[in-house]
Scaffold this active site. Structure first.
Site, mmCIF file in Angstrom:
data_model
loop_
_atom_site.group_PDB
_atom_site.id
_atom_site.type_symbol
_atom_site.label_atom_id
_atom_site.label_comp_id
_atom_site.label_asym_id
_atom_site.label_seq_id
_atom_site.Cartn_x
_atom_site.Cartn_y
_atom_site.Cartn_z
ATOM 1 N N TYR A 35 1.280 -0.657 -0.108
ATOM 2 C CA TYR A 35 0.247 0.183 -0.095
ATOM 3 C C TYR A 35 0.780 1.266 0.073
ATOM 4 O O TYR A 35 0.149 2.541 -0.194
ATOM 5 C CB TYR A 35 -0.654 0.126 0.738
ATOM 6 C CG TYR A 35 -2.059 -1.307 1.315
ATOM 7 C CD1 TYR A 35 -1.876 -2.075 0.424
ATOM 8 C CD2 TYR A 35 -3.022 -1.291 2.627
ATOM 9 C CE1 TYR A 35 -2.688 -3.259 0.192
ATOM 10 C CE2 TYR A 35 -3.361 -2.189 2.517
ATOM 11 C CZ TYR A 35 -3.850 -3.148 1.581
ATOM 12 O OH TYR A 35 -4.471 -4.067 2.014
ATOM 13 N N HIS B 37 0.751 -11.271 2.397
ATOM 14 C CA HIS B 37 -1.202 -10.934 1.780
ATOM 15 C C HIS B 37 -1.229 -12.083 1.179
ATOM 16 O O HIS B 37 -2.604 -11.948 0.635
ATOM 17 C CB HIS B 37 -0.049 -9.263 0.912
ATOM 18 C CG HIS B 37 -0.500 -8.906 0.742
ATOM 19 N ND1 HIS B 37 -0.388 -6.996 0.463
ATOM 20 C CD2 HIS B 37 -2.209 -8.270 0.428
ATOM 21 C CE1 HIS B 37 -1.798 -6.530 -0.162
ATOM 22 N NE2 HIS B 37 -3.155 -7.360 0.051
#
Ligand code: NDP
Ligand SMILES: O=C(O)C(=O)[C@@H](O)[C@H](O)C(=O)CO
Length: 279
Positions: A51, A109
């Site tokens: 991110y 992730h």
């Protein structure tokens, strides 16, 4: 606002029943959003290396008047760092970016099965937890098959699996597997990114009956099904209302009508973890 319930994890720790998503909030905008989320009462904060906002999250956490040990900072290992040594190095980078000694919840992730290194990363995460620098370890976007492989090869099941879940994709089978194995389900894109879902009659009608917003109905649906939604909003007003979901209860017919919106092609984009890989 009613108190936020918690979920017991398989490692003895606990997390709040709702958290705060931070993608794609960055820089000062990210700091402002996380600052207001903490002020409003969110304690479970979700970020990831990919991110590009770990530093912003870290700044907000550090500057907050909320004691650090009351906040669960979650970050995620990116695909390009899979492997045992690579995971340890990536963890150090995340800890530095977040400016924190300990990461509370550390997730893989995406499994990226074609790379086939997620078990090595998992072993490294087990070691990090043993060393006390990570409090809880988990995964994201893992299927039953990938979870089973972790258990078979390491004997350790994740505390959390963060998966796509919203009324168009309610993940009934995977949630049942989680429940059977003591894995807490976290729901990403819980509001379906607030697109068509928000106008579904099953949701708007329940919202009218309870005098709440469609988003509150959707988030309450998650929590009543035992999942932990992590909605993102940069608006303090929407952050507040998204958190204020524990003062009403959907009945079984309402829950079932919302779950019935699910469909096999209900994913927001083609994020089937068997095929979709993120580096
Ligand atoms: N592990 C993974 O692979 C993934 C993890 N995630 C995580 O999950 C989090 C949440 O998912 P995300 O994809 O952001 O989607 P969400 O379902 O949380 O939806 C976010 C969108 O909904 C809007 N919104 C928020 N609250 C309301 C409301 N009350 N009424 C109307 N609109 C609203 C937001 O706009 P606004 O900001 O203007 O309020 C934003 O556009 C991410 O931020 C990230 O942390 C997400 C995707 C994948
Ligand atoms: O937000 C996340 O955690 C992701 O993995 C994103 O990359 C997500 O897959 C996405 O939004 C892609 O458009």
């Amino acid at each position: 606002m009613n108190a936020i319930p918690t979920h017991q994890l398989n490692d003895g720790r606990s997390i709040d029943a709702i958290g705060f998503g931070t993608y794609p909030l960055k820089s000062d905008e990210g700091v402002a959003a996380v600052t207001s989320a903490l002020e409003l009462g969110y304690r479970l904060i979700d970020t990831a290396v990919n991110y590009g906002n770990e530093a912003a999250v870290g700044r907000a956490v550090k500057a907050s008047s909320v004691p650090r040990d009351e906040i669960t900072v979650t970050t995620k290992l990116p695909g390009r760092h899979h492997g045992y040594d690579e995971t340890l190095a990536s963890f150090d980078e995340s800890r530095e970016a977040l400016d924190t000694d300990v990461i509370d919840l550390y997730l893989i992730h995406w499994p990226n099965p074609s790379v086939d290194k997620y078990v090595d990363s998992w072993r490294a995460m087990i070691a990090l937890q043993k060393n006390g620098v990570v409090r809880s370890i988990g995964v994201s976007n893992f299927t039953e098959e990938f979870l089973t492989r972790l258990a078979d090869e390491t004997g350790v099941l994740p505390a959390v699996n963060q998966i796509e879940m919203h009324p168009y994709f309610p993940q009934e089978a995977l949630r049942a597997f989680h429940a059977e194995h003591g894995i807490v389900t976290e729901a990403w894109s819980p509001l379906g990114r607030a697109k068509a879902i928000i106008s579904e009659p099953a949701i708007t009608e329940a919202a009218e009956r309870h005098g709440v917003t469609p988003a509150q109905v959707i988030l309450r649906w998650h929590t009543q099904l035992g999942a932990v939604p992590i909605p993102k909003s940069e608006s303090p007003d929407r952050q507040r209302s998204n958190l204020d979901i524990f003062g009403f209860e959907l009945d079984t017919a309402e829950l079932d009508a919302i779950t019935a919106l699910g469909r096999p092609d209900g994913r927001l984009f083609d994020a089937d973890p068997n095929r979709h890989e993120e580096m």
